[in-house]
Design an enzyme around this catalytic site. Structure first.
Site, PDB file in Angstrom:
ATOM      1  CG  HIS A  86      47.749  44.647  54.837  1.00 19.75           C
ATOM      2  ND1 HIS A  86      46.668  45.493  54.678  1.00 19.75           N
ATOM      3  CD2 HIS A  86      48.812  45.462  55.089  1.00 19.75           C
ATOM      4  CE1 HIS A  86      47.063  46.739  54.832  1.00 19.75           C
ATOM      5  NE2 HIS A  86      48.363  46.750  55.073  1.00 19.75           N
ATOM      6  CB  CYS A  87      50.851  44.146  49.832  1.00 21.59           C
ATOM      7  SG  CYS A  87      52.467  44.487  49.103  1.00 21.59           S
ATOM      8  N   PRO A  88      52.361  45.506  52.732  1.00 18.55           N
ATOM      9  CG  PRO A  88      54.290  45.005  53.955  1.00 18.55           C
ATOM     10  CD  PRO A  88      53.127  44.367  53.278  1.00 18.55           C
ATOM     11  N   GLY A 134      50.632  49.359  50.721  1.00 17.79           N
ATOM     12  CA  GLY A 134      49.789  49.983  51.735  1.00 17.79           C
ATOM     13  C   GLY A 134      48.322  49.657  51.590  1.00 17.79           C
TER      14      GLY A 134
END
Length: 340
Positions: A159-161, A164
């Protein structure tokens, strides 16, 4: 009243434009990412590119940022490969404990339960897949449940912040293009800023006078140098992952462990699969209408098709679930009566 799928979605995703775009719950971080990309390019075009001999540098930077923003949108606003939730546990996988329970009539019946894992054969190698209690399904191979988005994602990478969104089977290619094009943009701006300082040195004699004449060139060089370590290192890491057909999740989870590379098809075929293969259509129809039953569950698109069941069996399974109200104890009673 019938609602659309995205209106009753059980994950933590954010939908816009009537369910056409899907984002993760931390989509606001996209604003920071956009500022980190757009602001340096504006400074470069307004203060550095105009000092160079040709305006081609500004044109190239403009096309490059359009490319970066396009692949960023494809990464952030697309279904990453979410596996639809089941409406009920897979009853065909139920097994029974040796310990008996007492029903309402005082009879002893075996306690039904779902095995936490089951074994599948992938490329001739046995692979254990886990049961997901949130999605009520056995996860497909290379699938993992994202705790941020609360969805099971096929070929889950991470999951890439910064974008998003989860990175999975359907948006990994655009994610790789995003980080690689960002790396090229950083190199280009750094090189053009250094070239501008060189031209100013020819006019003013020393590097210090040239830097004083164009301090923004120095700022852009420092900025791009710092971010090049981040996006450039990330690009190199994912080049390694693609060449070995691994995901970030697998690389860190099995780090230091000896295990067969089940999905490795050779470097060239791995790159072809990751960058040139056809992207599978989404398993979810977010704009489709669904009905809500009395327990608040949605009756609509499920993942039974993924498990290989026919439409007739799926309808029978849903009708059976309505009759027993999802009570596994009643299932065991009925099966005991059938056996008798």
């Amino acid at each position: 009243m019938a609602k659309r799928q995205y209106e009753v979605w059980k994950g933590n995703n954010i939908f816009i434009f009537g369910g056409r775009f899907i984002f993760g719950p931390d989509a606001k971080s996209l604003i920071i990412t956009l500022l980190l990309i757009i602001v340096p390019v504006i400074i470069f075009c307004a203060n550095v590119a105009r000092n160079l001999i040709s305006e081609i540098s500004g044109i190239v930077a403009g096309y490059a940022i359009l490319m970066v923003l396009l692949v960023l949108l494809l990464t952030s606003a697309r279904d990453p490969g979410i596996v639809p939730r089941n409406l009920h546990p897979p009853t065909e996988e139920i097994c029974y404990d040796s310990s008996a329970s007492i029903d309402a009539l005082g009879r002893q019946t075996p306690t039904p339960r779902l095995p936490p894992t089951k074994e599948l054969i992938v490329n001739g190698v046995p692979v254990r897949v886990k049961y997901c209690n949130s999605c009520m399904l056995y996860r497909p191979p290379r699938c993992s449940h994202c705790s941020v988005c609360d969805n099971c994602v096929e070929r889950f990478d991470h999951h890439c912040p910064w974008v998003g969104q989860c990175i999975g089977m359907r948006n990994y290619r655009s994610f790789f293009l995003f980080i690689s094009s960002s790396t090229v943009l950083c190199i280009f701006i750094f090189a053009m800023s250094a070239l501008n300082i060189k031209f100013l040195m020819a006019d003013y004699g020393t590097v210090w006078k040239a830097m004083k004449e164009s301090p923004l060139s120095v700022v852009l060089m420092v900025y791009c140098f710092i971010f090049l370590w981040f996006v450039g290192g990330l690009t190199c890491f994912h080049l390694y992952l693609i060449s070995t057909n691994q995901t970030t999740y697998e690389a860190f989870r099995y780090r230091g462990l000896e295990r067969p590379r089940i999905y490795d098809r050779g470097c060239l075929n791995n790159f072809r699969e990751a960058l040139c293969s056809k992207i599978k259509p989404s398993r979810n129809s977010f704009r489709a209408y669904v009905q809500e039953n009395g327990r608040g569950a949605t009756l609509g698109m499920t993942s039974e098709a993924y498990l290989g069941n026919s439409d007739e069996n799926r309808r029978e399974k849903v009708e059976d679930d309505r009759e027993i109200g999802g009570d596994l104890l009643k299932i065991s009673q009925r099966r005991e009566a059938e056996d008798t």
